[in-house]
Scaffold this motif. Structure first.
Motif, short mmCIF file in Angstrom:
data_model
loop_
_atom_site.label_atom_id
_atom_site.label_comp_id
_atom_site.label_asym_id
_atom_site.label_seq_id
_atom_site.Cartn_x
_atom_site.Cartn_y
_atom_site.Cartn_z
N ALA A 1 1.03 -1.02 -0.16
CA ALA A 1 -0.13 0.11 0.03
C ALA A 1 0.90 1.13 0.14
CB ALA A 1 -0.78 -0.12 1.27
N THR B 1 0.61 3.84 1.52
CA THR B 1 0.82 4.34 2.82
C THR B 1 1.62 3.36 3.91
OG1 THR B 1 -1.16 3.24 3.60
CG2 THR B 1 -1.54 5.49 3.13
N GLY C 1 -3.96 -2.96 -0.63
CA GLY C 1 -4.47 -1.32 -0.61
C GLY C 1 -4.80 -1.14 0.92
N LYS C 2 -5.62 -2.01 1.42
CA LYS C 2 -6.19 -1.89 2.75
C LYS C 2 -5.37 -2.01 3.91
CE LYS C 2 -10.26 -0.44 1.27
NZ LYS C 2 -10.63 1.03 1.47
N THR D 1 -4.19 2.08 -8.74
CA THR D 1 -5.09 2.38 -7.82
C THR D 1 -6.17 0.94 -7.97
OG1 THR D 1 -5.25 4.75 -8.21
CG2 THR D 1 -7.42 3.78 -7.45
N ASP E 1 -7.52 2.58 -3.07
CA ASP E 1 -6.51 2.73 -2.48
C ASP E 1 -5.13 2.58 -3.58
OD1 ASP E 1 -7.31 2.63 0.10
OD2 ASP E 1 -7.95 0.53 -0.44
#
Length: 304
Positions: free
Chosen positions: A175, A177, A236-237, A252, A257
Motif C-alpha cells: 500500500a 501508505t 491496498g487496505k 489504484t 487505494d
C-alpha cells in the motif's frame, strides 16, 4: 545486425539478370551510380568480388557472386511473401480467434491485446477465454482454443508450437501508505514479520509464496484469494504485502487505494511468458497476428 538492404539486393540481382549496370538502372528507373554504389557496398560487406567487369561487354557473375545471387533471390522472395501476407492480414483477413489465458494475465494484458489486434486487423474477432492451466491445455488440444498466453511451465515442445514472448520479474506490492513504500529497493530482511496476501492463482506452477519459503522467509498469510484484483485491494487496505510479476499501469485498486511496486534484491521468481498453439498452427496468418499483438503489448509493458 543486418547491414544490407532489400534495395541493394534488388539492384544486385537485376544487374546479374541483365548483365549491365546501365540496363539495370533503366529497368529500375534509378541512376547507374546508385546501382554501382549498391554493388560496391555488397562487395565491401561480403568481402567478395561479385562480378567480373568486361569493358564494353557488360558484367558477369563470379562463382561466389552466382551463389550470393541465388541466396539474394531467396531473401527477396521471402520479403515479397511477407509483404503480401501483411497486406492480406491488414486488408482482407477475417475470422474468429480464441485466445486463452489466466485471469491475472487477462486482467493486465487482455484488453490491450484485443485493442491492438482490432487496430491492426479490424476484421478479425479476438475472443478471450480465461480459466486455469489444465483447462486451457485441454481446450487447446481439443481445438476449442486457437492460442494460449501463459507462463512457461516447461511444456512439451514436441507436441505444441511454443513462442517465447518475454520474462516478467516479481516485485513487492505494498500500500502507498506502508512505511516501506518510499524505498527504491527492498531486501528480504525488510519483509521479515510482515503478513502476506496470497494469490491462489491458476498457473499450476510454483507460487510466489513458495519462492519466498525457498529463500527462508515464511510469512503468515493473513488473506488469500483467487482474484487478482481482490488481492490488490487487500494489500491496498493494509492487510499485508504480496509479490506479483504483473503490475498494471493503473496503481489504484477498485476501492480507491494506491499501490506501489518495489524491486526486491533477493532472486525471487522470474516468469517467462509464452504463446502456445497446436503443433503446425504457428505459421497460420491469423495465429501469427494474434501472437504479434501479444508480443507488442508485452514488450510495451516491460519497457514501462
Amino acid at each position: 545486425m543486418i547491414r544490407f538492404t532489400l534495395r541493394q539486393l534488388t539492384y544486385f540481382t537485376t544487374t546479374a539478370e541483365l548483365g549491365s549496370i546501365a540496363r539495370a538502372g533503366r529497368k529500375l528507373r534509378v541512376s547507374a551510380a546508385a546501382i554501382s554504389a549498391a554493388i560496391d557496398a555488397l562487395e565491401d560487406l561480403s568481402g567478395c568480388i561479385l562480378f567480373d567487369r568486361f569493358p564494353a561487354q557488360g558484367m558477369r557473375l563470379t562463382a561466389v557472386g552466382a551463389q550470393l545471387d541465388a541466396e539474394a533471390r531467396t531473401v527477396l522472395a521471402a520479403a515479397r511473401n511477407w509483404e503480401q501476407s501483411t497486406r492480406y492480414l491488414r486488408e482482407e483477413a477475417s475470422g474468429h480467434v480464441r485466445l486463452g489465458t489466466y485471469h491475472a494475465l487477462a486482467y493486465v494484458f487482455g484488453l490491450p491485446i484485443v485493442m491492438r489486434n482490432r487496430e491492426r486487423w479490424p476484421k478479425v474477432r479476438l475472443e478471450l477465454v480465461q480459466t486455469n492451466l489444465l483447462s486451457l491445455l485441454q481446450q487447446l488440444d481439443h481445438g476449442d482454443l486457437d492460442v494460449m498466453l501463459v507462463y512457461d511451465n516447461r511444456f512439451d515442445r514436441a507436441a505444441r508450437d511454443v513462442t517465447d514472448l518475454g520474462t516478467v520479474r516479481a516485485k513487492v506490492i505494498l500500500a502507498e501508505t506502508h512505511p516501506l513504500a518510499q524505498r527504491r529497493r527492498l531486501k528480504l530482511a525488510d519483509l521479515e514479520g510482515l503478513p502476506y496476501v496470497q494469490l491462489t492463482d491458476d498457473t499450476q506452477g510454483p507460487t510466489m509464496l513458495d519462492s519466498l519459503r525457498g529463500l527462508g522467509l515464511n510469512p503468515e498469510v493473513h488473506f488469500s484469494s483467487s482474484s487478482y484484483e481482490l488481492v490488490r485491494s487487500a494489500v491496498g487496505k493494509g492487510l499485508g504485502f504480496t509479490l506479483s510479476a504483473l503490475q498494471p499501469a493503473n496503481p489504484t485498486t477498485y476501492h480507491g487505494d494506491r499501490l506501489v511496486a518495489i524491486p526486491l534484491d533477493a532472486p525471487v521468481q522470474e516468469r517467462r511468458i509464452v504463446a502456445l498453439c497446436r503443433k503446425g498452427r504457428a505459421s497460420e496468418p491469423l495465429i501469427q497476428n494474434v501472437v504479434s499483438s501479444c508480443r507488442h503489448v508485452l514488450d510495451t509493458a516491460m519497457r514501462l
